[in-house]
Motif scaffolding. Structure first.
Motif, PDB file in Angstrom:
ATOM      1  N   PHE A  39      26.168  42.770   3.383  1.00 13.46           N
ATOM      2  CA  PHE A  39      25.444  43.874   2.750  1.00 13.46           C
ATOM      3  C   PHE A  39      23.956  43.665   2.893  1.00 13.46           C
ATOM      4  CE2 PHE A  39      28.854  45.991   0.593  1.00 13.46           C
ATOM      5  CZ  PHE A  39      28.310  47.229   0.310  1.00 13.46           C
ATOM      6  N   ALA A  47      21.571  49.814  -1.999  1.00 11.89           N
ATOM      7  CA  ALA A  47      22.234  49.524  -0.714  1.00 11.89           C
ATOM      8  C   ALA A  47      22.002  50.631   0.305  1.00 11.89           C
ATOM      9  CB  ALA A  47      23.726  49.331  -0.939  1.00 11.89           C
ATOM     10  N   ALA A  48      21.227  51.629  -0.042  1.00  6.33           N
ATOM     11  CA  ALA A  48      20.898  52.705   0.900  1.00  6.33           C
ATOM     12  C   ALA A  48      19.608  53.363   0.437  1.00  6.33           C
ATOM     13  CB  ALA A  48      22.028  53.746   0.947  1.00  6.33           C
ATOM     14  N   GLY A  51      20.694  57.886   1.349  1.00 11.36           N
ATOM     15  CA  GLY A  51      22.052  57.959   1.874  1.00 11.36           C
ATOM     16  C   GLY A  51      22.363  57.078   3.072  1.00 11.36           C
ATOM     17  N   SER A  53      21.888  53.176   5.143  1.00  8.05           N
ATOM     18  CA  SER A  53      21.446  51.784   5.007  1.00  8.05           C
ATOM     19  C   SER A  53      20.574  51.352   6.188  1.00  8.05           C
ATOM     20  CB  SER A  53      22.653  50.856   4.884  1.00  8.05           C
ATOM     21  OG  SER A  53      23.448  50.939   6.047  1.00  8.05           O
ATOM     22  N   GLY A  78      34.994  51.348   4.679  1.00 11.38           N
ATOM     23  CA  GLY A  78      35.488  52.512   3.941  1.00 11.38           C
ATOM     24  C   GLY A  78      35.052  53.801   4.625  1.00 11.38           C
ATOM     25  N   THR A  79      35.700  54.888   4.267  1.00 13.46           N
ATOM     26  CA  THR A  79      35.401  56.156   4.938  1.00 13.46           C
ATOM     27  C   THR A  79      34.019  56.684   4.559  1.00 13.46           C
ATOM     28  OG1 THR A  79      36.572  57.287   3.185  1.00 13.46           O
ATOM     29  CG2 THR A  79      37.798  56.908   5.201  1.00 13.46           C
ATOM     30  N   ALA A  84      28.684  57.962   6.667  1.00 11.86           N
ATOM     31  CA  ALA A  84      27.218  57.878   6.545  1.00 11.86           C
ATOM     32  C   ALA A  84      26.560  57.221   7.755  1.00 11.86           C
ATOM     33  CB  ALA A  84      26.844  57.101   5.281  1.00 11.86           C
ATOM     34  N   VAL A 114      40.222  52.146   5.479  1.00 12.63           N
ATOM     35  CA  VAL A 114      41.107  52.460   4.355  1.00 12.63           C
ATOM     36  C   VAL A 114      40.693  53.792   3.759  1.00 12.63           C
ATOM     37  CG1 VAL A 114      41.783  50.112   3.700  1.00 12.63           C
ATOM     38  CG2 VAL A 114      39.727  51.098   2.723  1.00 12.63           C
ATOM     39  N   ASP A 119      41.819  61.378   5.024  1.00 12.46           N
ATOM     40  CA  ASP A 119      40.892  62.243   5.735  1.00 12.46           C
ATOM     41  C   ASP A 119      39.846  61.355   6.429  1.00 12.46           C
ATOM     42  OD1 ASP A 119      39.268  64.261   6.567  1.00 12.46           O
ATOM     43  OD2 ASP A 119      38.444  64.706   4.573  1.00 12.46           O
ATOM     44  N   GLY A 158      45.965  52.785  -3.173  1.00 12.89           N
ATOM     45  CA  GLY A 158      44.724  52.058  -2.858  1.00 12.89           C
ATOM     46  C   GLY A 158      44.854  50.550  -3.030  1.00 12.89           C
ATOM     47  N   LEU A 160      44.793  47.095  -2.049  1.00 15.65           N
ATOM     48  CA  LEU A 160      44.246  46.461  -0.848  1.00 15.65           C
ATOM     49  C   LEU A 160      44.928  45.139  -0.501  1.00 15.65           C
ATOM     50  CD1 LEU A 160      40.494  47.262  -1.507  1.00 15.65           C
ATOM     51  CD2 LEU A 160      42.020  48.362   0.140  1.00 15.65           C
ATOM     52  N   GLY A 180      31.372  47.189   3.982  1.00 17.86           N
ATOM     53  CA  GLY A 180      31.163  48.112   2.867  1.00 17.86           C
ATOM     54  C   GLY A 180      32.062  49.325   2.993  1.00 17.86           C
ATOM     55  N   GLY A 181      31.738  50.308   2.225  1.00 14.09           N
ATOM     56  CA  GLY A 181      30.576  50.358   1.341  1.00 14.09           C
ATOM     57  C   GLY A 181      30.892  49.891  -0.072  1.00 14.09           C
ATOM     58  N   ALA A 187      36.460  47.460  -4.932  1.00 15.05           N
ATOM     59  CA  ALA A 187      37.923  47.362  -4.999  1.00 15.05           C
ATOM     60  C   ALA A 187      38.391  45.989  -4.505  1.00 15.05           C
ATOM     61  CB  ALA A 187      38.554  48.485  -4.177  1.00 15.05           C
TER      62      ALA A 187
HETATM   63  N1  LIG Z   1      23.506  48.457   2.447  1.00 19.02           N
HETATM   64  C1  LIG Z   1      24.633  48.223   3.043  1.00 19.02           C
HETATM   65  O1  LIG Z   1      24.834  47.126   3.562  1.00 19.02           O
HETATM   66  C2  LIG Z   1      25.680  49.298   3.064  1.00 19.02           C
HETATM   67  C3  LIG Z   1      26.923  49.032   3.624  1.00 19.02           C
HETATM   68  C4  LIG Z   1      27.880  50.052   3.646  1.00 19.02           C
HETATM   69  C5  LIG Z   1      27.580  51.284   3.095  1.00 19.02           C
HETATM   70  N2  LIG Z   1      26.372  51.509   2.556  1.00 19.02           N
HETATM   71  C6  LIG Z   1      26.043  52.823   1.962  1.00 19.02           C
HETATM   72  O2  LIG Z   1      27.004  53.151   0.994  1.00 19.02           O
HETATM   73  C7  LIG Z   1      27.166  54.567   0.933  1.00 19.02           C
HETATM   74  C8  LIG Z   1      28.637  54.932   0.979  1.00 19.02           C
HETATM   75  O3  LIG Z   1      29.224  54.466  -0.190  1.00 19.02           O
HETATM   76  P1  LIG Z   1      30.786  54.627  -0.513  1.00 19.02           P
HETATM   77  O4  LIG Z   1      31.064  53.830  -1.737  1.00 19.02           O
HETATM   78  O5  LIG Z   1      31.142  56.057  -0.447  1.00 19.02           O
HETATM   79  O6  LIG Z   1      31.415  53.913   0.772  1.00 19.02           O
HETATM   80  P2  LIG Z   1      32.837  53.310   1.133  1.00 19.02           P
HETATM   81  O7  LIG Z   1      33.262  52.266   0.158  1.00 19.02           O
HETATM   82  O8  LIG Z   1      32.690  52.945   2.565  1.00 19.02           O
HETATM   83  O9  LIG Z   1      33.803  54.551   1.122  1.00 19.02           O
HETATM   84  C9  LIG Z   1      34.491  54.997   0.005  1.00 19.02           C
HETATM   85  C10 LIG Z   1      35.789  55.582   0.483  1.00 19.02           C
HETATM   86  O10 LIG Z   1      36.566  54.566   1.120  1.00 19.02           O
HETATM   87  C11 LIG Z   1      37.906  54.716   0.768  1.00 19.02           C
HETATM   88  N3  LIG Z   1      38.320  53.624  -0.108  1.00 19.02           N
HETATM   89  C12 LIG Z   1      37.550  52.757  -0.789  1.00 19.02           C
HETATM   90  N4  LIG Z   1      38.307  51.912  -1.500  1.00 19.02           N
HETATM   91  C13 LIG Z   1      39.568  52.248  -1.255  1.00 19.02           C
HETATM   92  C14 LIG Z   1      40.823  51.751  -1.694  1.00 19.02           C
HETATM   93  N5  LIG Z   1      40.931  50.730  -2.554  1.00 19.02           N
HETATM   94  N6  LIG Z   1      41.911  52.345  -1.234  1.00 19.02           N
HETATM   95  C15 LIG Z   1      41.834  53.380  -0.395  1.00 19.02           C
HETATM   96  N7  LIG Z   1      40.686  53.896   0.058  1.00 19.02           N
HETATM   97  C16 LIG Z   1      39.586  53.333  -0.378  1.00 19.02           C
HETATM   98  C17 LIG Z   1      38.020  56.040   0.027  1.00 19.02           C
HETATM   99  O11 LIG Z   1      38.223  57.004   1.056  1.00 19.02           O
HETATM  100  P3  LIG Z   1      38.873  58.461   0.867  1.00 19.02           P
HETATM  101  O12 LIG Z   1      37.853  59.247   0.113  1.00 19.02           O
HETATM  102  O13 LIG Z   1      39.036  58.921   2.287  1.00 19.02           O
HETATM  103  O14 LIG Z   1      40.151  58.334   0.135  1.00 19.02           O
HETATM  104  C18 LIG Z   1      36.649  56.143  -0.605  1.00 19.02           C
HETATM  105  O15 LIG Z   1      36.277  57.467  -0.930  1.00 19.02           O
HETATM  106  C19 LIG Z   1      26.365  55.135   2.084  1.00 19.02           C
HETATM  107  O16 LIG Z   1      25.138  55.600   1.575  1.00 19.02           O
HETATM  108  C20 LIG Z   1      26.132  53.944   2.976  1.00 19.02           C
HETATM  109  O17 LIG Z   1      24.937  54.049   3.702  1.00 19.02           O
HETATM  110  C21 LIG Z   1      25.420  50.533   2.509  1.00 19.02           C
END
Ligand SMILES: NC(=O)c1ccc[n+]([C@@H]2O[C@H](COP(=O)([O-])OP(=O)(O)OC[C@H]3O[C@@H](n4cnc5c(N)ncnc54)[C@H](OP(=O)(O)O)[C@@H]3O)[C@@H](O)[C@H]2O)c1
Length: 248
Positions: A39, A47-48, A51, A53, A78-79, A84, A114, A119, A158, A160, A180-181, A187
């Motif tokens: 991260f 972390a962003a 929106g 990173s 993650g999706t 993003a 995951v 979707d 979900g 894992l 990430g994210g 989780a």
């Molecule tokens: N700074 C960094 O190093 C860094 C790294 C990564 C991301 N980011 C930032 O984080 C933001 C995105 O955050 P986010 O929390 O939405 O990202 P995320 O964790 O990548 O995505 C969340 C999605 O992943 C799926 N998911 C997560 N946990 C799950 C589980 N236990 N089981 C099934 N599916 C699971 C779900 O998808 P579905 O909705 O499809 O069910 C959930 O809506 C962006 O702004 C990105 O730039 C920053």
């Protein structure tokens, strides 16, 4: 790319020598892969920024990001992150492919996704015939026209841990890098599935806003201690490597 190592000792190091001894596969428990998280956060913990990173990183961070990809069998995202950030084929540069092969790894890591919804966002990785993708999904939606090999597996609620056990048993994955994210990382932490954290602290401030921190959702039942394995510095960026432990 060179770094100042500040801990456990002081030295000037280049990335190749700093990462050379890492063999995460050898640390894997019997039933699941060893899990590394990477991260980047601003000094105020975001972390962003607006929106994404990408703006947080610099050359040193990119080096760590890509070095970590040379060490593992699979990269998990993650999706939300897939949506993003632009995710194409995971390892492209010939010297990084060569480094993976030197380690006895496949030229390119498996991409692991995951999603509860199933979707999967359109990402460039689906257009690359060399990218193998495994997706654990709560529901199946049609995936039309992907050039990449995509294998879908069911994900119940979900959960894992069974997905990671399946990844180990079925796909032979012994070390996985989670990029990430925040939702996915939280989780994994809640299910005690994170072994190491590579955390980059960027010398910038984001201010307020809705950008997440490294984690989101409910807190852990208690604070999770970590052991500090190394600290590197380059151009005011700090690169921290922690191992999650049971006691402080
Ligand atoms: N700074 C960094 O190093 C860094 C790294 C990564 C991301 N980011 C930032 O984080 C933001 C995105 O955050 P986010 O929390 O939405 O990202 P995320 O964790 O990548 O995505 C969340 C999605 O992943 C799926 N998911 C997560 N946990 C799950 C589980 N236990 N089981 C099934 N599916 C699971 C779900 O998808 P579905 O909705 O499809 O069910 C959930 O809506 C962006 O702004 C990105 O730039 C920053």
């Amino acid at each position: 790319v060179r770094f100042h190592r500040l801990h456990p000792d002081c030295a000037e190091v280049d990335a190749a020598e700093q990462f050379d001894a890492l063999r995460p596969q050898e640390l894997a428990p019997a039933d699941r892969p060893y899990v590394l998280c990477n991260f980047i956060v601003t000094a105020d913990g975001r972390a962003a920024f607006h929106g994404r990173s990408g703006p947080l990183g610099d050359e040193g961070d990119k080096e760590v990001f890509h070095r970590l990809r040379t060490l593992v069998d699979a990269v998990l995202v993650g999706t939300g992150t897939l949506r993003a950030e632009r995710y194409g084929k995971l390892v492209r540069r010939p010297e990084r492919v060569a480094e993976r092969e030197r380690r006895g790894l496949a030229p390119n890591p498996l991409a692991v996704l995951v999603s509860r919804s199933g979707d999967l966002p359109a990402a460039p990785m689906f257009d690359d015939a060399d990218q193998e993708i495994v997706a654990y999904v709560g529901a199946r939606s049609p995936l039309d026209g992907a050039a990449a090999t995509v294998r879908l597996h069911d994900l119940e609620d979900g959960a894992l841990r069974p997905a990671l056990e399946h990844l180990r048993e079925r796909h032979g994955v012994r070390a996985v890098l989670c990029e990430g994210g925040p939702t996915l990382t939280s989780a994994l932490l809640a299910d005690d599935l994170v072994d190491e954290l590579f955390l980059t602290v960027a010398p910038v401030l984001a201010g307020g806003g809705n950008d997440p921190s490294m984690t989101t959702g409910p807190p852990l039942p208690e604070l999770r201690p970590m052991r500090l394995e190394w600290v590197l510095e380059r151009e005011a960026y700090l690169f921290l490597r922690y191992r999650l432990t049971r006691e402080r």
